[in-house]
Design a protein around this motif. Structure first.
Motif, short mmCIF file in Angstrom:
data_model
loop_
_atom_site.label_atom_id
_atom_site.label_comp_id
_atom_site.label_asym_id
_atom_site.label_seq_id
_atom_site.Cartn_x
_atom_site.Cartn_y
_atom_site.Cartn_z
N ASP A 181 42.76 42.67 38.95
CA ASP A 181 41.99 41.71 39.75
C ASP A 181 40.73 41.29 39.01
N ARG A 182 40.00 42.28 38.51
CA ARG A 182 38.75 41.97 37.82
C ARG A 182 39.01 41.30 36.47
N ILE A 183 40.01 41.77 35.75
CA ILE A 183 40.37 41.14 34.48
C ILE A 183 40.70 39.68 34.70
N ALA A 184 41.46 39.40 35.74
CA ALA A 184 41.88 38.02 36.02
C ALA A 184 40.69 37.16 36.40
N TYR A 185 39.90 37.58 37.40
CA TYR A 185 38.88 36.66 37.89
C TYR A 185 37.75 36.46 36.90
N MET A 186 37.39 37.49 36.15
CA MET A 186 36.32 37.29 35.17
C MET A 186 36.73 36.26 34.12
N ASN A 187 37.95 36.36 33.64
CA ASN A 187 38.37 35.49 32.55
C ASN A 187 38.77 34.10 33.01
N HIS A 188 39.43 33.96 34.16
CA HIS A 188 39.75 32.60 34.59
C HIS A 188 38.52 31.90 35.16
N ASP A 189 37.56 32.68 35.69
CA ASP A 189 36.32 32.06 36.16
C ASP A 189 35.49 31.55 34.98
N ILE A 190 35.54 32.24 33.86
CA ILE A 190 34.89 31.74 32.65
C ILE A 190 35.50 30.39 32.26
N GLU A 191 36.81 30.32 32.27
CA GLU A 191 37.50 29.08 31.89
C GLU A 191 37.14 27.95 32.84
N ASP A 192 37.13 28.22 34.14
CA ASP A 192 36.77 27.19 35.12
C ASP A 192 35.31 26.78 34.98
N ALA A 193 34.44 27.75 34.70
CA ALA A 193 33.02 27.44 34.55
C ALA A 193 32.76 26.56 33.32
N ILE A 194 33.50 26.81 32.24
CA ILE A 194 33.38 25.97 31.06
C ILE A 194 33.87 24.56 31.36
N SER A 195 34.98 24.46 32.09
CA SER A 195 35.51 23.15 32.48
C SER A 195 34.53 22.39 33.37
N ALA A 196 33.80 23.14 34.20
CA ALA A 196 32.85 22.52 35.13
C ALA A 196 31.52 22.20 34.48
N GLY A 197 31.32 22.66 33.25
CA GLY A 197 30.08 22.37 32.55
C GLY A 197 28.92 23.27 32.93
N VAL A 198 29.21 24.41 33.55
CA VAL A 198 28.13 25.33 33.92
C VAL A 198 28.03 26.50 32.95
N LEU A 212 36.03 41.98 22.65
CA LEU A 212 37.14 41.58 23.52
C LEU A 212 37.86 40.32 23.07
N GLY A 213 37.15 39.41 22.40
CA GLY A 213 37.80 38.18 21.94
C GLY A 213 37.04 36.94 22.38
N HIS A 214 37.35 35.84 21.71
CA HIS A 214 36.63 34.59 21.95
C HIS A 214 37.36 33.63 22.88
N SER A 215 38.54 33.99 23.34
CA SER A 215 39.28 33.13 24.26
C SER A 215 39.78 33.97 25.44
N LYS A 216 40.15 33.28 26.51
CA LYS A 216 40.69 33.97 27.69
C LYS A 216 41.88 34.83 27.29
N SER A 217 42.79 34.26 26.52
CA SER A 217 44.00 34.99 26.12
C SER A 217 43.66 36.24 25.31
N GLN A 218 42.74 36.10 24.36
CA GLN A 218 42.36 37.24 23.53
C GLN A 218 41.74 38.35 24.37
N ARG A 219 40.85 37.96 25.29
CA ARG A 219 40.17 38.97 26.11
C ARG A 219 41.15 39.70 27.03
N ILE A 220 42.04 38.96 27.67
CA ILE A 220 43.01 39.60 28.56
C ILE A 220 43.92 40.52 27.76
N THR A 221 44.36 40.08 26.59
CA THR A 221 45.22 40.92 25.76
C THR A 221 44.51 42.20 25.33
#
Length: 332
Positions: A181-198, A212-221
């Motif tokens: 749950d935490r792995i998912a929301y932290m990383n997809h919220d980062i992606e959404d926040a970048i898309s939103a410009g915040v 952990l990595g520079h992308s959502k995929s890298q961090r989750i992996t």
């Protein structure tokens, strides 16, 4: 031998000795005849997916209130991502995928409209408080199917109830979902926040991205691999250095994205909206559907109104508020 019995035999032969086997379930509050095709945990997953509360998740806020863009997460897409992460880890560890999936699919069924802003509003209004994980259990055990509930197994209910904060679940599958749950929301919220410009990728702490990595995929992996490689028996855990950066990322998100003025500009209105609805229906129980009127009679006003509002989608809460409190135009 039925299909269910064959599946349970496969579980006995292939799952880790630490996994939760279907044959060992503590069962349901109301005993039922077994399904010839599915194990108890498979039935729980299916019941959750076919529930009304699950369908409503598609119009409930994850982070950004009532998002208009097609690619922002909702509570439903978050749930699916949690399930995918938990299943990947469960398969790698030879834990029970069906149990992990059922817990993941049900963990946020009790979430309010407008995400955690709605949860905070109801928590302040209801004298007994409000926690979405407790409401998730109430939804599946009492509110679905007109008070009959889904009659889920004890392991799924416990995993849902303990998916965030407090005591850890007893099953390794429940522990996996809590991490997922935490792995998912932290990383997809980062992606959404970048898309939103915040948020910008370069705003993330350098120590976090370096490990952990520079992308959502890298961090989750990285996080998932660390879970799989460091879990010992039923003790689900990451490597200490990875866990340290996992916690650092969590702290960063709660200090930036989750309190960002641009992302949260509308949240102050949530208190007003939820508060007005709560006061109105507390005084006018007859304005709620008859189902909630029965809860009113049996458990009181606060319980009935909380159940009603917490089950609303973002759109339904807004339209209900407009119908009640916004003047309508006259057409000539």
């Amino acid at each position: 031998m039925t299909a269910r019995e064959r599946t349970m035999e496969i579980e006995q032969l292939t799952l880790s000795e630490f996994a939760t086997r279907s044959a060992d379930t503590k069962g349901r509050v109301r005993p039922e005849a077994e399904c010839p095709l599915r194990t108890p945990f498979q039935r729980d997953r299916d019941r959750i997916i076919h529930s009304k509360a699950f369908r409503r998740l598609k119009q409930k806020t994850q982070v950004f209130l009532a998002p208009q863009g097609d690619h922002y997460r909702t509570r439903l897409t978050h749930t699916l991502e949690v399930s995918q992460i938990a299943r990947t880890a469960a398969r790698a560890l030879r834990f029970n995928e069906d149990l992990a999936e059922a817990i993941a699919m049900g963990h946020d069924l009790g979430h309010t409209p407008f995400g955690h802003a709605g949860e905070r509003a109801l928590d302040a209004l209801n004298p007994g408080g409000f926690k979405h994980y407790e409401q998730s259990v109430r939804v599946v055990q009492h509110l679905e199917k007109e008070f009959a509930g889904l009659n889920l197994t004890a392991e799924v209910l416990e995993g849902m109830d303990r998916h965030t904060g407090g005591a850890w679940p007893a099953t390794p599958e429940g522990k996996l979902v809590r991490f997922s749950d935490r792995i998912a929301y932290m990383n997809h919220d980062i992606e959404d926040a970048i898309s939103a410009g915040v948020l910008r990728e370069e705003d993330l702490p350098a120590e976090v991205t370096a490990r952990l990595g520079h992308s959502k995929s890298q961090r989750i992996t990285t996080l998932l691999t660390s879970l799989v490689e460091n879990t010992e028996g039923a003790d689900v855990k990451m490597a200490p250095d990875v866990h340290e950066q996992y916690l650092a990322l969590h702290t960063f998100m709660y200090a930036t994205v989750y309190v960002d003025p641009k992302a949260k500009a509308e949240e102050r209105k949530v208190d007003k909206l939820i508060g007005e609805l709560y006061a109105h229906f507390t005084k006018n129980p007859g304005k709620m559907p008859a189902f909630y009127g029965k809860i009113w009679e049996q458990e009181g006003a606060d319980r009935a109104v909380t159940d009603y509002i917490s089950g609303m989608t973002d759109n339904y809460a807004i339209s209900t508020f407009e119908d009640l409190f916004v003047p309508q135009s006259w057409a000539l």
